[in-house]
Design an enzyme around this catalytic site. Structure first.
Site, short mmCIF file in Angstrom:
data_model
loop_
_atom_site.label_atom_id
_atom_site.label_comp_id
_atom_site.label_asym_id
_atom_site.label_seq_id
_atom_site.Cartn_x
_atom_site.Cartn_y
_atom_site.Cartn_z
N LYS A 38 -21.92 39.38 5.64
CA LYS A 38 -22.43 38.15 5.03
C LYS A 38 -23.25 37.41 6.07
O LYS A 38 -22.88 37.38 7.26
CB LYS A 38 -21.24 37.29 4.57
CG LYS A 38 -21.63 36.00 3.86
CD LYS A 38 -20.38 35.25 3.39
CE LYS A 38 -20.71 33.98 2.62
NZ LYS A 38 -19.51 33.26 2.16
N SER A 87 -19.42 32.20 -2.79
CA SER A 87 -20.71 32.23 -2.15
C SER A 87 -21.08 33.58 -1.53
O SER A 87 -22.24 33.80 -1.20
CB SER A 87 -20.72 31.17 -1.04
OG SER A 87 -19.77 31.51 -0.03
N SER A 133 -14.62 32.19 -2.09
CA SER A 133 -15.88 32.93 -1.98
C SER A 133 -15.77 34.42 -1.68
O SER A 133 -16.79 35.10 -1.67
CB SER A 133 -16.76 32.29 -0.92
OG SER A 133 -17.37 31.15 -1.45
#
Ligand code: GLN
Length: 508
Positions: A81, A156, A180
């Site tokens: 990420k 997210s 997330s």
């Protein structure tokens, strides 16, 4: 023999293929890089691809394998990420503020995975500064859900989840501040785990809400997550909240033999919070969760009702505390030391205002405003302190519930993936979709989401399993036993049919 079937392989199978020299790490990295080149223009799961770096790491991994020094992840492709700092490549956090930021150092997690010999292919898309539940707030445009390109992948960490679901990469890192990892895992039909707060170092993980942020792992199945999580975990003196605990081999725990193979979960008590099963969940999700619980019972578990009386207060508490911490953490982005600086300004104050006004998107600015407000003199007691008290009550609820059960189960999300843009005009509506995930972060507990079915529209549904502190191995083992008996985790989106080449990358 073609290596194409390895696209769908588990990490353990990839390990075997590498060790038996059926494939080299360079070939494996190339296989996935080519797949990214073919499908990412439609999905937008990656912000940065690092072909050169990946091939260099793969060559080093091949040498290590040849020398008989491979660990479980040596030569295995993964993605990070874009909230994790990576030395020498961009770390954008999905923001214009950091769109040109190249980190001078690696996050602890990134360093550990490099040492393990894993091969990073690139950095994945995310909601700006990890604020959101849909990956739509990224400066680099939304990621699309591989199961339906007109739907969000969740957020997210939506880029990591979509990339693993579409098999652009076998495993990926994510972070979970209020859901997330678990919610995008649910929306994309994969498995994702957020460990106990403090197990994964936050050093080099760009901070959103420090007391809630925790790194986590995505994989198709619990075993893949177990391998990744074990490699990400470890004490780090550079993070004052990092826990110094003996290393745990989650994958070994999950393969450990059980007394009764037909009923591997015999003796396990799963608590079903009355509050999670009240109104609010869609009928399709309810049916899939009920069917999954039946499967758990077949595997030997028993279920009983428990209560989390303060669960409904998790959203208001979280959406006070997370913005409060964010407003403080994001004050470092001032146009002086990092990231975006306005081209023209009158004086220092004007430079701060313009740089931050231009560099941050609408959702991040909203959170900073809310956070600053609840921390301000006169409102601190009324909002921030009250929310801290709720946080304690919520943690107490879990403590009481875990006196009666080993795990808590329920849906990961009250809805399946929504259409792109459907919630953009209504942030509170999107906040409410985090109802089942945020309490876990407020209490600092570990939890995972695994796929357990599909709704009428063919969109994946996730089951959330919450454990007591440090129950990661047992959580992963339970999900693994479920996955030995079911095949939801083996379903794959039909990318070739649903990737029209006229969907261009959008950049806001
Ligand atoms: N959706 C939640 C938020 O917007 C959680 C995000 C996260 O876990 N990073 O804050």
């Amino acid at each position: 023999m073609s290596i194409a079937p390895l696209i769908d392989a588990s990490v353990a199978s990839l390990r075997q293929a590498l060790d038996s020299k059926q494939v080299s790490s360079v070939e494996l990295a190339t296989l996935f890089l080519d797949r990214i080149a073919a499908h990412d223009p439609a999905l937008n799961a990656f912000i940065t691809l690092d072909r050169e770096g990946a091939l260099a790491a793969a060559r080093a991994a091949d040498a290590r394998i040849a020398a008989g020094q491979a660990g479980p992840l040596t030569g295995i492709p993964l993605a990070h990420k874009d909230v994790f700092c990576t030395e020498g490549t961009l770390t954008t956090c999905g923001s214009k503020m950091l769109a040109n930021f190249t980190s001078p150092y690696d996050a602890h997690v990134v360093g550990l995975l490099k040492q393990a010999g894993a091969v990073s292919l690139g950095k994945t898309n995310m909601d700006e500064f990890a604020m959101g539940s849909s990956t739509e707030s990224s400066f680099f445009g939304p990621t699309r859900n591989p199961w339906a390109l007109d739907c969000v992948p969740g957020g997210s960490s939506g880029g990591s989840a979509a990339a693993v679901a579409a098999r652009l990469v076998p495993i990926a890192t994510g972070t979970d501040t209020g859901g997330s990892v678990r919610q995008p895992a649910a929306f994309c039909g994969i498995t994702g785990i957020k460990p106990t707060y403090g197990l994964v170092s936050r050093y080099g993980m760009v901070a959103y809400a420090s007391s809630l942020d925790q790194g986590g792992a995505f994989g198709a199945c619990a075993e893949d997550c177990a391998l990744l999580l074990s490699a990400m975990t470890g004490f780090d003196r550079r993070d004052s909240t990092s826990l110094d605990r003996p290393p745990e081999n989650h994958a070994a725990a999950l393969r450990a033999s059980v007394a009764d193979a037909a009923r591997p979960l015999a003796g396990c008590v799963i608590g079903l919070p009355r509050e999670f099963f009240a109104a609010g969940m869609s009928a399709g999700i309810r049916a899939a969760v009920d069917a999954a619980l039946d499967e758990y019972r077949k595997l030997g578990a028993t279920t009983r009702e428990v209560s989390l009386p303060n669960a409904e207060l998790a959203i208001p508490a979280y959406y006070v505390l997370a913005p409060a911490e964010a407003s403080s953490n994001l004050s470092r982005f001032d146009g002086v030391r990092y990231g975006h600086r306005a081209a023209t300004y009158a004086d220092l104050d004007d430079m701060y205002c313009k740089s931050r006004g231009e560099g941050f998107g609408a959702e991040v600015q909203r959170r900073i405003l809310v956070g600053t407000y609840v921390l301000s003199h006169g409102y601190y007691d009324a909002y921030y302190l009250q929310a801290q008290k709720l946080r304690r009550l919520i943690a107490e609820d879990f403590r009481r519930a875990f006196a009666e059960c080993d795990f808590i189960a329920g849906p990961t999300s009250p809805v399946t993936a929504w259409a792109l843009g459907a919630m953009s005009g209504d942030p509170v509506q999107m906040y409410l979709a985090d109802i089942y995930t945020t309490a876990v972060n407020l209490a600092g507990l570990p939890a995972l989401s695994h796929p357990c079915g599909f709704d009428d529209a063919g969109l994946p549904i996730g089951l959330q399993l919450i454990g007591d502190y440090f129950a990661e191995s047992r959580l992963l083992a339970s999900a693994h036993h479920f996955q030995q008996a079911t095949d939801w985790h083996q379903r794959r989106p039909a990318l070739s049919q649903c990737v029209p080449d006229n969907i261009a990358k959008t950049r806001t």
